[in-house]
Scaffold this motif. Structure first.
Motif, short mmCIF file in Angstrom:
data_model
loop_
_atom_site.label_atom_id
_atom_site.label_comp_id
_atom_site.label_asym_id
_atom_site.label_seq_id
_atom_site.Cartn_x
_atom_site.Cartn_y
_atom_site.Cartn_z
N ILE A 44 5.83 -1.63 3.30
CA ILE A 44 5.06 -2.50 2.41
C ILE A 44 5.08 -3.93 2.94
N VAL A 45 6.26 -4.39 3.38
CA VAL A 45 6.36 -5.72 3.97
C VAL A 45 5.45 -5.84 5.19
N ALA A 46 5.46 -4.81 6.03
CA ALA A 46 4.69 -4.85 7.28
C ALA A 46 3.21 -5.04 7.03
N VAL A 47 2.64 -4.23 6.13
CA VAL A 47 1.19 -4.33 5.90
C VAL A 47 0.84 -5.65 5.24
N MET A 48 1.71 -6.14 4.37
CA MET A 48 1.43 -7.42 3.72
C MET A 48 1.52 -8.58 4.71
N ALA A 64 -6.57 -2.51 3.99
CA ALA A 64 -5.47 -2.43 4.97
C ALA A 64 -4.49 -1.31 4.64
N ILE A 65 -4.18 -1.11 3.37
CA ILE A 65 -3.14 -0.14 2.99
C ILE A 65 -3.51 1.29 3.37
N PRO A 66 -4.68 1.82 2.99
CA PRO A 66 -4.99 3.20 3.39
C PRO A 66 -5.11 3.37 4.90
N ILE A 103 -6.18 -9.00 -3.88
CA ILE A 103 -5.82 -7.76 -3.19
C ILE A 103 -6.97 -7.17 -2.39
N ASP A 104 -8.11 -7.89 -2.29
CA ASP A 104 -9.27 -7.29 -1.63
C ASP A 104 -8.98 -6.85 -0.19
#
Length: 275
Positions: A142-146, A259-261, A253-254
């Motif tokens: 979670i940290v990485a993607v953020m 990015a997340i998926p 969060i747009d």
């Protein structure tokens, strides 16, 4: 305005960090589900639903689908993968829609189409975060993607202000430039290089890491531009005023919804976790 932004940020930051990193299992899924549900309430307005009952009904639908996805996790393990792959198809299509705007709006101007697109944006983001919590180094994923997304935003801001000349998508978001895109991408990749050096990555891991990070960052920009496109079509500046000084939940969060998926699919393709 600045004071309002700072106060809102100081209130939301500990809530967000605590929710992301201290919660697990069903409680974490419910926390992210709440964020997604609020985003759905905002999306209904962008989709053309102006009445509060209609917006609440769409948010309730998204909440119900989140619950069904969570309950179906054990019996239908393939469902998570299907949700993420549908998201990948949507974000690839979104590239063409953003490039072709405003002419492309005829493909998605109908309210039912825009409501369906909202599901493709919100549900996969929830699904990806829930999967991260089940995989090795859960919180670090979670940290990485953020960090990738935030670094891209910061790099784009300063590079755009300093060197920005050529507009990236003037009909969608006039403030963004190609120079800003390059600066944001460079800053994100520089962080990846630093992580790789600290962890002693092999050359092949560097190549995979840089290519994967570049893809995540580039599609996060598409996520930002896509929301701007829908807001422009709806004639609104912010998705809502839920967050004083910051606009709405979707405005925050747009980029992450894209990015997340993408990040989840890339990790899965490398055998990081199971769907």
């Amino acid at each position: 305005m600045l004071k309002q932004r700072v106060i809102t940020a100081l209130i939301l930051l500990p809530i967000a960090l605590g929710g992301f990193f201290l919660l697990d299992g069903a409680v974490f899924a419910a926390f992210i589900g709440l964020v997604v549900t609020l985003g759905a309430w905002e999306w209904a307005r962008l989709a053309g639903i102006e009445t509060q009952p209609g917006r609440i009904a769409y948010a309730a639908l998204v909440a119900a689908l989140v619950l069904l996805l969570y309950l179906a996790r054990a019996g239908l393990p393939w469902l998570a993968g299907a949700v993420l792959l549908l998201a990948m198809l949507w974000w690839l299509a979104a590239i063409a829609l953003v490039i072709g705007y405003p002419a492309s709006s005829r493909c998605w101007s109908a309210v039912p189409v825009r409501l369906a697109i909202g599901l493709l944006i919100l549900l996969p983001a929830w699904q990806g975060l829930v999967l991260f919590k089940e995989w090795p180094l859960a919180n670090w994923l979670i940290v990485a993607v953020m960090v990738l997304v935030w670094a891209a935003d910061i790099g784009a801001y300063f590079a755009g202000r300093t060197f920005g000349r050529r507009k990236l998508a003037p009909r969608v978001s006039p403030g963004k430039s190609w120079e800003g895109l390059y600066g944001g991408l460079a800053f994100s990749l520089l962080i990846v290089v630093g992580v790789g050096l600290c962890r002693g990555w092999a050359p092949v891991d560097f190549v995979k890491g840089l290519l994967g990070a570049a893809l995540v960052v580039l599609l996060s920009v598409v996520g930002d531009l896509a929301e701007s496109m829908f807001k422009r079509q709806a004639g609104v500046k912010d998705s809502s005023n839920l967050l004083p000084g910051h606009g709405g939940v979707l405005d925050r969060i747009d980029s992450l919804t894209a990015a997340i998926p993408v990040f989840a699919v890339l990790l899965w393709s490398q055998g990081w976790g199971t769907l």
